[in-house]
Structures are given as C-alpha cells and as structure tokens.
Enzyme design. Structure first.
Site, mmCIF file in Angstrom:
data_model
loop_
_atom_site.group_PDB
_atom_site.id
_atom_site.type_symbol
_atom_site.label_atom_id
_atom_site.label_comp_id
_atom_site.label_asym_id
_atom_site.label_seq_id
_atom_site.Cartn_x
_atom_site.Cartn_y
_atom_site.Cartn_z
ATOM 1 N N PHE A 147 15.533 10.353 30.066
ATOM 2 C CA PHE A 147 14.579 10.662 31.505
ATOM 3 C C PHE A 147 16.393 11.775 31.243
ATOM 4 O O PHE A 147 16.299 12.262 32.570
ATOM 5 C CB PHE A 147 14.507 10.051 32.412
ATOM 6 C CG PHE A 147 15.184 10.163 33.519
ATOM 7 C CD1 PHE A 147 14.114 11.372 34.015
ATOM 8 C CD2 PHE A 147 15.784 9.667 34.575
ATOM 9 C CE1 PHE A 147 13.956 11.478 35.018
ATOM 10 C CE2 PHE A 147 15.745 10.243 35.852
ATOM 11 C CZ PHE A 147 14.770 11.033 36.463
ATOM 12 N N ILE A 151 7.131 10.558 30.774
ATOM 13 C CA ILE A 151 6.098 9.366 30.077
ATOM 14 C C ILE A 151 7.529 8.358 31.322
ATOM 15 O O ILE A 151 8.305 7.917 30.862
ATOM 16 C CB ILE A 151 6.245 8.775 28.608
ATOM 17 C CG1 ILE A 151 5.857 9.955 27.902
ATOM 18 C CG2 ILE A 151 5.276 7.422 28.457
ATOM 19 C CD1 ILE A 151 5.371 9.739 26.726
ATOM 20 N N HIS A 178 10.194 13.027 27.378
ATOM 21 C CA HIS A 178 11.219 11.796 27.440
ATOM 22 C C HIS A 178 9.979 10.307 28.133
ATOM 23 O O HIS A 178 9.317 10.634 28.932
ATOM 24 C CB HIS A 178 12.013 12.178 28.263
ATOM 25 C CG HIS A 178 11.138 12.844 30.014
ATOM 26 N ND1 HIS A 178 11.649 11.431 30.662
ATOM 27 C CD2 HIS A 178 11.440 13.575 30.366
ATOM 28 C CE1 HIS A 178 10.747 11.517 32.006
ATOM 29 N NE2 HIS A 178 11.269 13.618 32.203
ATOM 30 N N CYS A 179 11.049 9.052 27.721
ATOM 31 C CA CYS A 179 10.773 8.346 28.829
ATOM 32 C C CYS A 179 12.234 7.835 29.866
ATOM 33 O O CYS A 179 12.812 8.670 29.529
ATOM 34 C CB CYS A 179 10.169 7.418 27.990
ATOM 35 S SG CYS A 179 10.928 6.658 26.505
ATOM 36 N N ASN A 180 12.448 6.738 29.902
ATOM 37 C CA ASN A 180 13.429 6.762 30.715
ATOM 38 C C ASN A 180 15.214 6.221 29.296
ATOM 39 O O ASN A 180 15.661 7.520 29.622
ATOM 40 C CB ASN A 180 13.677 5.018 30.728
ATOM 41 C CG ASN A 180 14.563 4.989 32.103
ATOM 42 O OD1 ASN A 180 15.931 5.637 31.549
ATOM 43 N ND2 ASN A 180 14.349 3.849 32.548
#
Length: 210
Positions: A46, A66, A122-124
């Site tokens: 992120f 995401i 991306h996610c976290n």
C-alpha cells in the site's frame, strides 16, 4: 469484451520467465517498493500507492486496491482523479474464498493491459493477499502450472508468502483455468455431450412417466 490474450511459451521461454531478472539483487527495503511481474502488471504494498509522484513515474494508469475490511479507513484509493481504481474488500485469512473474487479482478487487469495501461495490484503489505491474486493471474496469462506461477512472482518480489489457505486455492485454480481452456477449445463437443446425456436420461424414464 476485450481481454489480454494469454501468452503460450516454449519450454525455453518458460524457464526464462520463471527465473526472472538475474541481475537484480534483492534487498530487504525493496519490499516497500513495487515490482513489475509481467509487462504492465506491478505488485507491491500500500505504501507505493500513497505517492502520486511515484505512481506517475511508474506510468501507472489502473490500481487494484485489495484490503481487509478492517483496513478500509487507511487502505483506500488516494487519487481517484488520476487513476482508475478497483477496490476489493477481502478477509485476509485462510478461509477467504479468493477464487470467487478473482474473475472480477482478472477482467479489470485484462482490459487495462489491452488498452495499453499499467496496473498496480496492492494490499497492505504486498506479502500474502495481493500476491495470491497476481499468482493466479500470471498462471492463466502464461498458461503455466501453479508452481511455475508462484516462482515467477517470487523471483521478482522475493518477499511474497501467500498464507496456507490462499496457496491451496492457487493450486485449485490451475485445474479451473485449464478446464475453461478445454471448454473454450471444444464448445461443440461440450454441447453434444450434454445433449446426449439428456437424451439418455429421457430414455431411462418409465413408460407411464412419459
């Protein structure tokens, strides 16, 4: 509807794709950056998505955000006027069904790539959740095995580690996408087989039931 066409590789090309760039030496701090997995498809955390300047330098046009629903207050589209976003609320645990959500993400990426765009997924942390989606995408894009797809992504972003539940679904997706290819290449056979099965079932009905 437009989609990005799969790429069929020779054995030599497959080895080169899976191996990835050999001249890159992975460093711990690189996990904070994003990496290009296939042409036009980037994977990262992120943190990358928070810098408008960095995104513009990378040529990003589309972003798949995401996130776990509990992260929605912080992991969110930051620049909706600059990029086209898809946001997926996903539970980051082993019970979450990714296969059900994947087709929507795949279509978004397909259309972006076909239009000449560049997509950041991306996610976290870019460690488990978003990599699982990207591994499934790469698997189908190159029509490769789940192991080769996982290694393809790992050899470009070394820090990925999908959790056990996601890894199980990645394995399952190999047979799902291959079945889809089989159906697409033999549609008349599928229809005729289905029709013949119905006719056989009709023949099995008792006389007084007709």
């Amino acid at each position: 509807m437009l989609t990005a066409a799969p790429v069929k590789l020779t054995e030599e090309q497959l080895r080169e794709v899976v191996q990835g760039p050999t001249e890159v030496e992975w460093r711990y701090e690189m996990r904070r950056d994003c990496q290009e997995i296939i042409p036009g498809l980037l994977l990262g955390p992120f943190q990358v998505s928070k810098s408008l300047e960095a995104l513009q330098q990378l040529g990003v046009t589309h972003i798949v955000c995401i996130r776990d629903s509990m992260e929605a207050f912080s992991v969110r589209p930051r620049f909706p006027d600059n990029f086209i976003y898809m946001t997926l609320d996903v539970q980051d645990n082993e019970e979450q069904n990714l296969i059900r959500l994947f087709p929507k993400a795949k279509l978004f990426i397909d259309e972006a790539l076909r239009a000449g765009g560049r997509v950041l997924v991306h996610c976290n942390g870019g460690i488990s959740l978003s990599p699982a989606f990207v591994v499934m995408y790469v698997m189908q894009y190159y029509q490769m095995t789940w192991e080769d797809a996982l290694h393809t992504v790992q050899n470009r972003r070394y820090c990925i580690s999908p959790n056990g539940g996601f890894l199980t679904q990645i394995k399952e997706y190999e047979s799902i996408y291959k079945a889809g290819i089989q159906v697409a290449s033999n549609p008349t056979r599928v229809v005729s087989t289905s029709r013949r099965k119905r006719n056989d079932e009709d023949d099995d009905e008792p006389e007084d039931g007709r």
